[in-house]
Design an enzyme around this catalytic site. Structure first.
Site, short mmCIF file in Angstrom:
data_model
loop_
_atom_site.label_atom_id
_atom_site.label_comp_id
_atom_site.label_asym_id
_atom_site.label_seq_id
_atom_site.Cartn_x
_atom_site.Cartn_y
_atom_site.Cartn_z
N GLN A 56 0.83 -1.21 0.00
CA GLN A 56 0.00 0.00 0.00
C GLN A 56 0.87 1.26 0.00
O GLN A 56 0.37 2.36 -0.20
CB GLN A 56 -0.93 0.00 1.22
CG GLN A 56 -2.06 -1.02 1.11
CD GLN A 56 -3.03 -1.00 2.28
OE1 GLN A 56 -3.21 -2.00 2.95
NE2 GLN A 56 -3.67 0.13 2.54
N ARG A 97 -9.42 -0.37 7.42
CA ARG A 97 -10.39 0.49 6.77
C ARG A 97 -10.73 1.73 7.60
O ARG A 97 -11.89 2.09 7.80
CB ARG A 97 -11.66 -0.25 6.42
CG ARG A 97 -12.38 0.51 5.31
CD ARG A 97 -13.32 -0.32 4.53
NE ARG A 97 -13.82 0.49 3.43
CZ ARG A 97 -14.26 0.01 2.28
NH1 ARG A 97 -14.23 -1.27 2.06
NH2 ARG A 97 -14.71 0.80 1.35
N CYS A 98 -9.69 2.36 8.13
CA CYS A 98 -9.91 3.60 8.85
C CYS A 98 -8.59 4.34 8.93
O CYS A 98 -7.55 3.78 8.68
CB CYS A 98 -10.43 3.34 10.26
SG CYS A 98 -9.29 2.45 11.32
N GLU A 114 -13.22 5.22 4.04
CA GLU A 114 -13.23 4.60 5.35
C GLU A 114 -14.40 5.05 6.22
O GLU A 114 -14.72 4.39 7.21
CB GLU A 114 -11.89 4.88 6.02
CG GLU A 114 -10.78 4.23 5.18
CD GLU A 114 -9.39 4.67 5.53
OE1 GLU A 114 -9.25 5.77 6.08
OE2 GLU A 114 -8.44 3.92 5.28
#
Lengths: 809, 164
Positions: free
Chosen positions: A240, A387-388, A763
């Protein structure tokens, strides 16, 4: 103008720029099976590496015998810590300032830890080789509970104590116990204690935000190829943050950075799992150097769930104070954070608990204090942002539960309690008690719109009737109304306070316009499903007046893309999106000079209009961006260099603060514990909307991951440190059957400091969704005395709640 | 290492013949031996469906089928469904209705959906959700996948009607 001339509206439409639901350019290859994921890469003579892993959570490694394994047909090498030690690679730095064993150095600290790396001609031979490696372990006492770890005499990490056994300072300050990693504070402890001590009403709650895992459908992996002739290392992988990986590989291997090329090919979902550096990457690189051949390493699902990148595992204790009328006066939060055997959290350096200090939420809370203690245990390392943005899910869950608990204490409606405490529109930019400056918001408008759309009052009336019917024996189903109002903090971040391993968290975009009026733009980020190739072209189309369909977006190759910190924490649009807009504006500035030259007027006498520069007051005199692009390459213009290119590195002045209002309506069968989601309404405000179709898709996906976490997904351990949820049989991933249809909605409050006003959205639905689902379950039992129960609310736990409340007669 | 077996199969209409250890898994055969990399590996325990292919007319998860079991079989993967110039209606619909994000589940998802629509050309939403429950998607939340399959069904039914 003549009638046959294209209308301005048509010209805007042709660009497919900001605000249009452009179909995705990525989809052609994915729908035809032509994606290029890391496991699709094949190179001549490529070998396959895989790990011997520890069956124990805490053990001394007495001996490793590789003799038999090396006799297995197809096995070429077996690496152990002893082989890596001369290279200084048996340990590696983590993103959190700690270090982590690459291969077991005398002991293991969690089940599944990497012990030896078998390199073989194919996966089957590697598996045979793993079977043949003999490892002798001596079991040590296991600590899976962080509270016990802080009291235990067992030293998990010998490097945490000095020669006398006293704790040494850690990366984030003094250590108060050998298994203690750090204590991090924000806010004013004394005033908060005083305010809460003197308050009219105080509500308290202990909550455990369980350990879970991002679990993208594609696991982590890489292919390392050391070209000894040219001295170049190429590393393909599920990264990522490819540029940061290049820098890390260079720093730990000693290979100069220009000799390393890191490529992130297509990535099958990340959700935070693919931010960090893992032993598999290091071992693959070493194995390629040792064998002179490319080496591939791909996790299987058990490896993935058991070893790379858990999320959450926060034990949180809250106290919230208010007046009798419900005006919140103070908030106190204490967290015991279980970090596992190594502190490998992926947070900016100065934030060992991420942005947990956004835990005052969307509310005007004058006084607050937060304290987070990180602890070592015998669990896998990680602590990633699933996911945040960094620990924002934990923060939002905490405050949205505290609000519910306070509402119960006050015997007040939880929607009304939120409303009277929201930060008001005119208070923005708002300086929160724990330090952040919220850039913008209009919470009341969003909340009112949400409650009106779902007919909140009607729902409450229906719920009250249901409770009556239940008590009268007419139904066995209760009704829960889950509310959440979240404020995120995303787009890390300003270089002045955000860095990872000393690398400032700016991001970048480089644009080249081709002579015929098409373009390529390269960014420092990397898409993992977000659709960057589609949306970044839209941002540019609106900035430079060339159609999005004529703009190629490329990311993930460190030899060609400008340096950036990658994609996670909803930072792509806030940071790289801003760089894209600003690089586009540089293109436009040069184009303006070229247009003025071609039109034989002064620079100031032309203005940009959709896809062209026009002479002010004479719209029939213009040069299109396509014409200007050609001129940039074929005309000698005095004082202007040929070509049309620009690069922008963007250091954001602040974070962005997306927000949203969610409502979930749930029916719960008290006899089976099965929740049925009847309705889910999600209003998101992500500022300027780039592509509504993609935003909606992100919301659906994030909500589904929220449903998973709230209703069943967890990484659970037994007392011996065995992972109980190591396959998809036990680790809950919702299927189409369990997932409802979602209603999406929006308001638009642009970010005042972002060049196009965008805030990021990927997110939000996860951050806001988890408390919404959880609140729905808990709300169903409010009338029967429930104050708080921990997630995940799987069928058994819901049944247990019903049972403990005496609802089974 | 076991004794190798002589295997023959038809993959996307092409005859393949080779020697393989009986323990070799079909997904490995497809991806590593035949370079058919559309089907993906997501779990290796039959739960996620990223490796879904059609084997002798049935949807199967290629990660838990031994190549020995596939001897003599006819297999269709995502690569065998359409061509760049003539896409399968499902391939078009998934793009049109944003039925994918990272794309990793997509080949298995679409391959499964072709069978679903073959067995039930006009499925209800509930039937789609039930029929697709063997395929996990981590990105989309399924809403747009359901929408894509519905749209493809309508498209295919209309084309069929027009042809009749």
């Amino acid at each position: 103008m003549k009638d046959d001339v294209e209308s301005r509206e048509d010209r805007v439409g042709k660009l497919k720029g900001l605000g249009c639901s452009r179909k995705r350019v990525e989809d052609a290859r994915f729908t035809q099976g032509k994606g290029n994921y890391v496991d699709d890469i094949k190179l001549d003579g490529m070998l396959f590496g895989d790990f011997v892993r520890s069956p124990y959570a805490h053990a001394k490694v007495v001996s490793i015998n590789t003799e038999e394994a090396l006799k297995v047909p197809g096995v070429l090498a077996v690496l152990t810590a002893k082989d890596l030690e001369p290279l200084g690679l048996h340990w590696m730095p983590t993103l959190a300032g700690d270090k982590q064993m690459v291969l077991a150095d005398g002991k293991v600290l969690f089940q599944g830890q990497e012990v030896a790396f078998v390199v073989a001609e194919d996966r089957y031979a590697a598996a045979d080789g793993i079977e043949a490696v003999e490892v002798e372990y001596e079991e040590l006492p296991v600590l899976v509970n962080p509270f016990e770890a802080l009291k235990s005499d067992v030293v998990l990490r010998e490097d945490t104590v000095d020669e006398n056994g006293a704790p040494k300072d850690g990366a984030h300050g003094p250590r108060k116990h050998h298994n203690h990693i750090f204590t991090w504070e924000a806010g004013d402890r004394e005033t908060t204690e005083q305010v809460i001590g003197e308050a009219e009403v105080v509500a308290t709650s202990d909550m455990y935000y369980h350990r879970t895992h991002p679990c993208p459908l594609e696991t982590c992996g890489c292919v390392a190829s050391m070209d000894k002739v040219n001295g170049k290392l190429t590393l393909w992988g599920t990264f990522q943050a490819p540029h940061a990986i290049r820098t890390v590989v260079s720093l730990i291997s000693g290979i100069e950075e220009h000799n390393i090329r890191v490529i992130s090919p297509d990535i099958g979902g990340g959700f935070g799992n693919k931010v960090g550096a893992y032993p598999g990457y290091v071992c693959s690189v070493v194995a390629s150097i040792v064998t002179g051949k490319p080496v591939k390493w791909i996790e299987d699902r058990m490896d993935n769930l058991m070893t790379t990148a858990f999320a959450r595992d926060y034990h949180m204790t809250g106290r919230i104070s208010a007046t009798k009328e419900g005006k919140i006066t103070g908030l106190h939060c204490h967290v015991t954070a279980d970090h596992g055997g190594f502190d490998a959290c992926a947070d900016p350096t100065k934030f060992p608990a991420g942005f947990m200090n956004i835990c005052t939420g969307s509310y005007d809370i004058p006084t607050a204090y937060l304290e987070v203690e990180g602890v070592y245990t015998n669990k896998a390392p990680g602590g990633v942002s699933y996911r945040c943005s960094f620990r924002v899910t934990e923060a939002v869950y905490f405050i949205e539960r505290m609000i519910e608990v306070l509402a119960i204490k006050l015997n007040m409606d939880a929607a009304e309690l939120r409303r009277i405490n929201f930060i008001r529109k005119e208070q923005f930019p708002y300086k929160a008690a724990l330090g952040w400056e919220y850039d913008s918001g209009d919470y009341h408008t969003a909340w009112d719109k949400a409650l009106k759309t779902v007919d909140y009052e009607g729902l409450r009336a229906e719920q009250a009737q249901r409770v009556e019917d239940f008590k009268a024996g007419k139904t066995r189903k209760l009704m829960g109304i889950g509310l959440s109002f979240f404020t995120e903090i995303v787009g890390a971040g300003p270089v002045k306070n955000c860095d990872i391993l000393g690398l400032g968290m700016f991001d970048s975009c480089e644009i080249r316009i081709h002579p015929t009026g098409s373009a390529i733009a390269r960014l420092g980020t990397i898409s993992q499903g977000q659709g960057h190739a589609t949306t970044f072209a839209q941002i540019l189309a609106s900035e430079i007046g060339l159609p999005a369909d004529s703009i190629t977006i490329e990311e993930g190759d460190t030899d060609t893309a400008p340096y950036g910190l990658g994609t996670y924490g909803s930072r792509s649009t806030p940071v790289a999106g801003a760089a894209t807009a600003l690089a586009g504006r540089k293109i436009r500035a040069k184009a303006q000079m070229i247009a003025a030259y071609l039109l034989e007027v002064h620079d100031d006498d032309v203005e940009f209009d959709v896809d062209r520069f026009v002479v002010k007051g004479a719209p029939e005199r213009f040069k299109t961006m396509k014409e200007i692009a050609f001129a940039a390459y074929n005309q000698a213009i005095p004082g202007i260099e040929p070509g049309l290119e620009a690069v922008s590195y963007y250091d954001p002045p602040n974070m962005t603060y997306p927000f949203g209002a969610y409502v979930c309506v749930m029916d719960i069968d008290v006899d089976t514990g099965v929740p049925e989601i009847r309705r889910f309404y999600a209003l998101d405000d992500c500022g300027t909307r780039i592509n509504p179709m993609i935003i909606e898709g992100q919301v659906h996906g994030g909500l589904t991951e929220a449903l998973a976490v709230a209703l069943g997904q967890e990484i659970a351990y037994d007392d011996m440190g065995n992972v109980k949820t190591g396959t998809l049989m036990d680790f809950f991933l919702p299927t189409a059957w369990e997932v409802p249809n979602y209603e999406t909605d929006h308001t638009v409050t642009p970010s005042p400091h972002h060049p196009i006003g965008a805030k990021g959205v990927g997110e939000s639905p996860h951050v806001g969704g988890v408390p919404c689902f959880s609140n729905a379950v808990q709300d169903a039992f409010r009338a029967f005395g429930n104050v708080h129960t921990n997630m995940p609310h799987d069928h058994w736990r819901i049944w247990k709640t019903a049972h403990e409340l005496g609802l089974h007669g | 290492m076991g004794k190798k077996m002589h295997i023959q199969m038809q993959v996307n209409g092409k005859a393949e013949e080779f020697l393989a250890e009986p323990r070799e898994l079909l997904i490995y055969t497809l991806r590593e031996r035949l370079n058919i990399t559309g089907p993906h590996i997501g779990c290796e325990t039959s739960h996620c469906g990223a490796c879904t292919v059609t084997l002798n007319g049935k949807s199967v998860k290629a990660c838990t089928v031994f190549v020995a079991q596939a001897d003599g079989a006819e297999i269709t993967t995502i690569e065998g469904l359409g061509t760049p110039d003539a896409l399968h209606p499902l391939q078009t619909a998934f793009k049109e209705h944003h039925g994918l994000q990272c794309g990793y589940c997509t080949p298995g998802m679409i391959t499964r959906a072709t069978k679903l629509l073959e067995e039930n050309p006009n499925p209800t939403e509930e039937e789609i959700r039930f029929g697709m429950a063997g395929n996990i998607c981590r990105c989309t939340g399924y809403q747009n996948i359901v929408k894509s399959i519905k749209a493809a069904a309508a498209e295919m039914n209309a084309a069929k009607e027009a042809a009749e």
